[in-house]
Design a protein around this motif. Sequence first.
Motif, PDB file in Angstrom:
ATOM      1  N   TYR A 220     -20.476 -17.424  17.863  1.00 22.04           N
ATOM      2  CA  TYR A 220     -20.680 -17.694  19.295  1.00 22.04           C
ATOM      3  C   TYR A 220     -20.668 -16.438  20.163  1.00 22.04           C
ATOM      4  N   ILE A 221     -19.624 -15.608  20.077  1.00 22.22           N
ATOM      5  CA  ILE A 221     -19.481 -14.466  20.986  1.00 22.22           C
ATOM      6  C   ILE A 221     -20.273 -13.277  20.436  1.00 22.22           C
ATOM      7  N   LYS A 222     -21.219 -12.748  21.235  1.00 24.29           N
ATOM      8  CA  LYS A 222     -22.054 -11.640  20.770  1.00 24.29           C
ATOM      9  C   LYS A 222     -21.831 -10.340  21.537  1.00 24.29           C
ATOM     10  N   SER A 223     -21.284 -10.422  22.740  1.00 24.50           N
ATOM     11  CA  SER A 223     -21.006  -9.201  23.499  1.00 24.50           C
ATOM     12  C   SER A 223     -20.094  -9.524  24.667  1.00 24.50           C
ATOM     13  N   GLY A 224     -19.637  -8.483  25.360  1.00 23.94           N
ATOM     14  CA  GLY A 224     -18.791  -8.656  26.534  1.00 23.94           C
ATOM     15  C   GLY A 224     -17.438  -7.988  26.369  1.00 23.94           C
ATOM     16  N   ARG A 225     -16.741  -7.827  27.485  1.00 27.50           N
ATOM     17  CA  ARG A 225     -15.424  -7.187  27.487  1.00 27.50           C
ATOM     18  C   ARG A 225     -14.396  -8.035  28.241  1.00 27.50           C
ATOM     19  N   SER A 226     -13.167  -7.893  27.802  1.00 25.96           N
ATOM     20  CA  SER A 226     -12.049  -8.537  28.496  1.00 25.96           C
ATOM     21  C   SER A 226     -10.858  -7.600  28.512  1.00 25.96           C
ATOM     22  N   ASN A 227     -10.007  -7.778  29.517  1.00 29.42           N
ATOM     23  CA  ASN A 227      -8.722  -7.084  29.561  1.00 29.42           C
ATOM     24  C   ASN A 227      -7.656  -7.988  28.959  1.00 29.42           C
ATOM     25  N   LEU A 228      -6.962  -7.451  27.974  1.00 26.66           N
ATOM     26  CA  LEU A 228      -5.855  -8.146  27.323  1.00 26.66           C
ATOM     27  C   LEU A 228      -4.557  -7.469  27.749  1.00 26.66           C
ATOM     28  N   LYS A 229      -3.641  -8.236  28.316  1.00 27.44           N
ATOM     29  CA  LYS A 229      -2.342  -7.677  28.708  1.00 27.44           C
ATOM     30  C   LYS A 229      -1.263  -8.402  27.918  1.00 27.44           C
ATOM     31  N   PRO A 230      -0.779  -7.773  26.839  1.00 31.03           N
ATOM     32  CA  PRO A 230       0.174  -8.453  25.960  1.00 31.03           C
ATOM     33  C   PRO A 230       1.620  -8.284  26.429  1.00 31.03           C
ATOM     34  N   ASN A 231       2.273  -9.395  26.694  1.00 30.29           N
ATOM     35  CA  ASN A 231       3.705  -9.418  26.936  1.00 30.29           C
ATOM     36  C   ASN A 231       4.149  -8.416  28.007  1.00 30.29           C
ATOM     37  N   GLY A 232       3.343  -8.271  29.065  1.00 30.19           N
ATOM     38  CA  GLY A 232       3.715  -7.380  30.156  1.00 30.19           C
ATOM     39  C   GLY A 232       3.451  -5.912  29.897  1.00 30.19           C
ATOM     40  N   LYS A 233       2.874  -5.557  28.751  1.00 28.25           N
ATOM     41  CA  LYS A 233       2.572  -4.157  28.444  1.00 28.25           C
ATOM     42  C   LYS A 233       1.295  -3.736  29.150  1.00 28.25           C
ATOM     43  N   ASN A 234       0.908  -2.474  28.963  1.00 33.37           N
ATOM     44  CA  ASN A 234      -0.317  -1.969  29.573  1.00 33.37           C
ATOM     45  C   ASN A 234      -1.540  -2.736  29.071  1.00 33.37           C
ATOM     46  N   ILE A 235      -2.572  -2.776  29.896  1.00 29.65           N
ATOM     47  CA  ILE A 235      -3.808  -3.480  29.553  1.00 29.65           C
ATOM     48  C   ILE A 235      -4.500  -2.823  28.362  1.00 29.65           C
ATOM     49  N   GLN A 236      -5.002  -3.645  27.454  1.00 29.92           N
ATOM     50  CA  GLN A 236      -5.838  -3.195  26.348  1.00 29.92           C
ATOM     51  C   GLN A 236      -7.212  -3.846  26.500  1.00 29.92           C
ATOM     52  N   THR A 237      -8.260  -3.095  26.185  1.00 30.01           N
ATOM     53  CA  THR A 237      -9.627  -3.567  26.402  1.00 30.01           C
ATOM     54  C   THR A 237     -10.217  -4.108  25.108  1.00 30.01           C
ATOM     55  N   VAL A 238     -10.668  -5.356  25.154  1.00 31.95           N
ATOM     56  CA  VAL A 238     -11.327  -5.986  24.006  1.00 31.95           C
ATOM     57  C   VAL A 238     -12.833  -5.923  24.236  1.00 31.95           C
ATOM     58  N   ASP A 239     -13.562  -5.378  23.266  1.00 33.21           N
ATOM     59  CA  ASP A 239     -15.013  -5.201  23.383  1.00 33.21           C
ATOM     60  C   ASP A 239     -15.686  -5.908  22.205  1.00 33.21           C
ATOM     61  N   PHE A 240     -16.587  -6.853  22.514  1.00 29.79           N
ATOM     62  CA  PHE A 240     -17.251  -7.632  21.467  1.00 29.79           C
ATOM     63  C   PHE A 240     -18.594  -7.051  21.041  1.00 29.79           C
ATOM     64  N   GLY A 241     -18.871  -5.823  21.390  1.00 33.82           N
ATOM     65  CA  GLY A 241     -20.050  -5.158  20.863  1.00 33.82           C
ATOM     66  C   GLY A 241     -21.308  -5.392  21.660  1.00 33.82           C
ATOM     67  N   SER A 242     -22.455  -5.229  20.979  1.00 36.16           N
ATOM     68  CA  SER A 242     -23.746  -5.215  21.677  1.00 36.16           C
ATOM     69  C   SER A 242     -24.711  -6.239  21.099  1.00 36.16           C
ATOM     70  N   GLN A 243     -24.332  -7.520  21.189  1.00 31.89           N
ATOM     71  CA  GLN A 243     -25.221  -8.645  20.915  1.00 31.89           C
ATOM     72  C   GLN A 243     -25.570  -8.831  19.446  1.00 31.89           C
ATOM     73  N   ASN A 244     -24.665  -8.456  18.556  1.00 28.31           N
ATOM     74  CA  ASN A 244     -24.844  -8.763  17.133  1.00 28.31           C
ATOM     75  C   ASN A 244     -23.961  -9.958  16.766  1.00 28.31           C
ATOM     76  N   CYS A 245     -24.480 -10.828  15.911  1.00 31.00           N
ATOM     77  CA  CYS A 245     -23.724 -12.000  15.462  1.00 31.00           C
ATOM     78  C   CYS A 245     -22.962 -11.620  14.190  1.00 31.00           C
ATOM     79  N   ASP A 246     -21.886 -10.826  14.355  1.00 32.88           N
ATOM     80  CA  ASP A 246     -21.242 -10.252  13.174  1.00 32.88           C
ATOM     81  C   ASP A 246     -19.713 -10.359  13.158  1.00 32.88           C
ATOM     82  N   LYS A 247     -19.093 -10.977  14.155  1.00 30.89           N
ATOM     83  CA  LYS A 247     -17.642 -11.151  14.218  1.00 30.89           C
ATOM     84  C   LYS A 247     -16.886  -9.846  14.405  1.00 30.89           C
ATOM     85  N   ASN A 248     -17.576  -8.741  14.667  1.00 32.43           N
ATOM     86  CA  ASN A 248     -16.913  -7.457  14.827  1.00 32.43           C
ATOM     87  C   ASN A 248     -16.602  -7.177  16.290  1.00 32.43           C
TER      88      ASN A 248
END
Length: 263
Positions: A220-248
């Motif tokens: 389903y997910i092929k690209s895009g970014r999100s900010n992940l903030k785990p347990n009140g720690k600093n933000i980490q950036t999740v990047d789903f790549g550039s429109q490949n259907c590869d789960k990476n």
Amino acid sequence: MKKLSLFLIVSLLVIGCKKDNSEIYTRAAKDSALGEQIISEVLREVLVYIPNYVINQNYSGNDGLFITSSPEITESSYPKRISLNYGDGIDGDLLRKREGKIIVTINSGTVISENLHITFEDFKSEGTKILGHINYNYNQSNSGYDGELPSDGMSFINANGTMKLYGIFSFSKNSTQGTVDLKDDLYNFTCNTNGIDFNQTQFTYVSTSNHLIDFSCKNYIKSGRSNLKPNGKNIQTVDFGSQNCDKNASITTSEGTIKNFTF
């Protein structure tokens, strides 16, 4: 001596904070992606099967899926509760194994352009059991849906344990790929969610760009970014790549450390 002790305490606190902020939370990132996949999958299944079922007043597919309605689909009364019943488990066209039931309540025969209330009965996707309900509210301005996971949220249960997800999301139509088949539609997805991952770490997960959701892609997910903030720690950036259907995907800490992962 007191100054030395104070210096040591401050040093330990600084080192501890740096360690906390350098830890990469791939578990929370994977579990956030899992929630996004399930939200996308449920909408896809409803839109692919139920509109034709309502129009034709039956489902004649030979794929093992059974669709039923209460009141009966041949009756004119609404609302109706329509069940997509996958039985003890079938592989759909994307080769994702599903079992149990997705149940949608509709208020008219125009399924695609109305608000959808979804519940589950022993429903599993790829071995993950889903509890809770989802509201998809139709947005005429973008041919999409503004959705919410109501106050009790959703629970996801599998061999890793139990995770929870709460919040809101939206789908806006990106493309129909030039076909009338809903199975290959593209949507832009955004969300503002929070939850507890399988390791019982609390997190927030907020999209910072559109995520491309492809209904013809198993993941389903092929690209895009999100900010992940785990347990009140600093933000980490999740990047789903550039429109490949590869789960990476990759996750980047506030200090610039990057780690690749699969979701």
